[in-house]
Design a protein around this motif. Sequence first.
Motif, PDB file in Angstrom:
ATOM      1  N   GLN A 179      -1.930   8.047  -5.224  1.00  0.00           N
ATOM      2  CA  GLN A 179      -1.823   7.062  -4.150  1.00  0.00           C
ATOM      3  C   GLN A 179      -1.128   7.641  -2.920  1.00  0.00           C
ATOM      4  OE1 GLN A 179      -0.163   3.236  -5.476  1.00  0.00           O
ATOM      5  NE2 GLN A 179      -0.583   3.870  -7.569  1.00  0.00           N
ATOM      6  N   TYR A 210       8.159   4.970  -5.069  1.00  0.00           N
ATOM      7  CA  TYR A 210       7.647   4.907  -6.433  1.00  0.00           C
ATOM      8  C   TYR A 210       8.649   4.220  -7.357  1.00  0.00           C
ATOM      9  CZ  TYR A 210       3.972   8.264  -5.228  1.00  0.00           C
ATOM     10  OH  TYR A 210       2.880   8.877  -4.672  1.00  0.00           O
ATOM     11  N   ARG A 262      -1.885   8.858 -11.887  1.00  0.00           N
ATOM     12  CA  ARG A 262      -2.485   7.701 -11.211  1.00  0.00           C
ATOM     13  C   ARG A 262      -1.595   7.215 -10.070  1.00  0.00           C
ATOM     14  NH1 ARG A 262      -3.269   1.656 -13.662  1.00  0.00           N
ATOM     15  NH2 ARG A 262      -0.998   1.782 -13.435  1.00  0.00           N
ATOM     16  N   GLY A 309       4.010   2.830  -5.200  1.00  0.00           N
ATOM     17  CA  GLY A 309       3.370   3.190  -6.458  1.00  0.00           C
ATOM     18  C   GLY A 309       4.203   2.713  -7.634  1.00  0.00           C
ATOM     19  N   GLY A 336      -5.985   4.662  -9.200  1.00  0.00           N
ATOM     20  CA  GLY A 336      -4.891   4.682  -8.247  1.00  0.00           C
ATOM     21  C   GLY A 336      -5.347   4.732  -6.804  1.00  0.00           C
ATOM     22  N   LEU A 337      -6.632   5.029  -6.586  1.00  0.00           N
ATOM     23  CA  LEU A 337      -7.177   5.120  -5.230  1.00  0.00           C
ATOM     24  C   LEU A 337      -7.917   3.857  -4.805  1.00  0.00           C
ATOM     25  CD1 LEU A 337      -8.554   8.770  -5.423  1.00  0.00           C
ATOM     26  CD2 LEU A 337      -6.687   7.985  -3.950  1.00  0.00           C
ATOM     27  N   ALA A 393       2.032   7.476  -2.251  1.00  0.00           N
ATOM     28  CA  ALA A 393       2.881   6.379  -1.784  1.00  0.00           C
ATOM     29  C   ALA A 393       4.166   6.922  -1.165  1.00  0.00           C
ATOM     30  CB  ALA A 393       3.200   5.451  -2.954  1.00  0.00           C
ATOM     31  N   GLY A 425      -6.997   1.046  -3.870  1.00  0.00           N
ATOM     32  CA  GLY A 425      -6.481   0.416  -2.656  1.00  0.00           C
ATOM     33  C   GLY A 425      -7.105   1.001  -1.402  1.00  0.00           C
ATOM     34  N   LYS A 426      -7.509   2.273  -1.471  1.00  0.00           N
ATOM     35  CA  LYS A 426      -8.146   2.936  -0.336  1.00  0.00           C
ATOM     36  C   LYS A 426      -9.669   2.868  -0.431  1.00  0.00           C
ATOM     37  CE  LYS A 426      -4.272   6.173   0.024  1.00  0.00           C
ATOM     38  NZ  LYS A 426      -3.827   7.582  -0.076  1.00  0.00           N
ATOM     39  N   GLN A 464       0.826  -1.205   0.000  1.00  0.00           N
ATOM     40  CA  GLN A 464       0.000   0.000   0.000  1.00  0.00           C
ATOM     41  C   GLN A 464       0.864   1.260   0.000  1.00  0.00           C
ATOM     42  OE1 GLN A 464      -3.221   0.128  -0.411  1.00  0.00           O
ATOM     43  NE2 GLN A 464      -3.471  -2.091  -0.420  1.00  0.00           N
TER      44      GLN A 464
END
Length: 252
Positions: A155, A160, A151, A77, A100-101, A157, A103-104, A74
């Motif tokens: 995230q 990356y 994207r 990226g 890209g979101l 992150a 995961g959330k 998580q």
Amino acid sequence: MSKFVLEVENLSASYRKNIVLEDVNFRVKQGSLTGIVGPNGAGKSTLIQTLLQLHPSLTGKVEFFNRPFNKSKQSIGYVPQRGSVDWDFPTNALDVVVMGLYGKIGWLKLPSRAHKRLAYEVLEKMDMVKYADRQISQLSGGQKQRVFLARALVQDAEFYFMDEPLVGVDAATEKAIMEILKELKTNGKTVMVVHHDLQTVEDYFDHVLFLNKTVIEHGKTSSVFTTENISRTYGGKMKWAMEEGSHVVDTR
């Protein structure tokens, strides 16, 4: 706790019976911007895919933030090569960024207005808001790359990976992407980039990883980006010359 955000030990991988990565070892510190360089077929893309468990490994240990990938994904990226994406898929630029979101958000839930606002903010950062409703198949190469970078950025992150994000883009897009990557580094994020143009390595990256099936050298660009390491990595696949301390390279 280790000061390294990525530790790779004795990593090997193959395609069918051909070894493409062998005994790969390196460690990456937080807040570094690293260029991964090497000749065609050196295993650069395979390295990223293996680290992210998109390609199986034969041997080795990989830890992000002192944890295995599946417990830290998580925080990671990834921007793949543009050629590996199905650009005919019927979706627009905004929807790609919203992906890209997931995961959330969760795959079975619809994005909220707040999620879409975040996506718009990142598209604006990439100067792509005016293309938010455009089908991705109708975008230029540089515009597609900006959308895929957006994207990844949405995230938020900590680490990356980007696989040749500068290939086939115009000069303005290349400059915009590098400004974003350097901003990520300034904000304490860690970035590793597969890169093909040796002439820009010293300007773009503070660390460089020379790869040709195994790690030839890895460290601060100011220390390890030398003609000796370039020659060791590329061997007979390149011609290079020195002009006033700059590397002029033909890697074809």
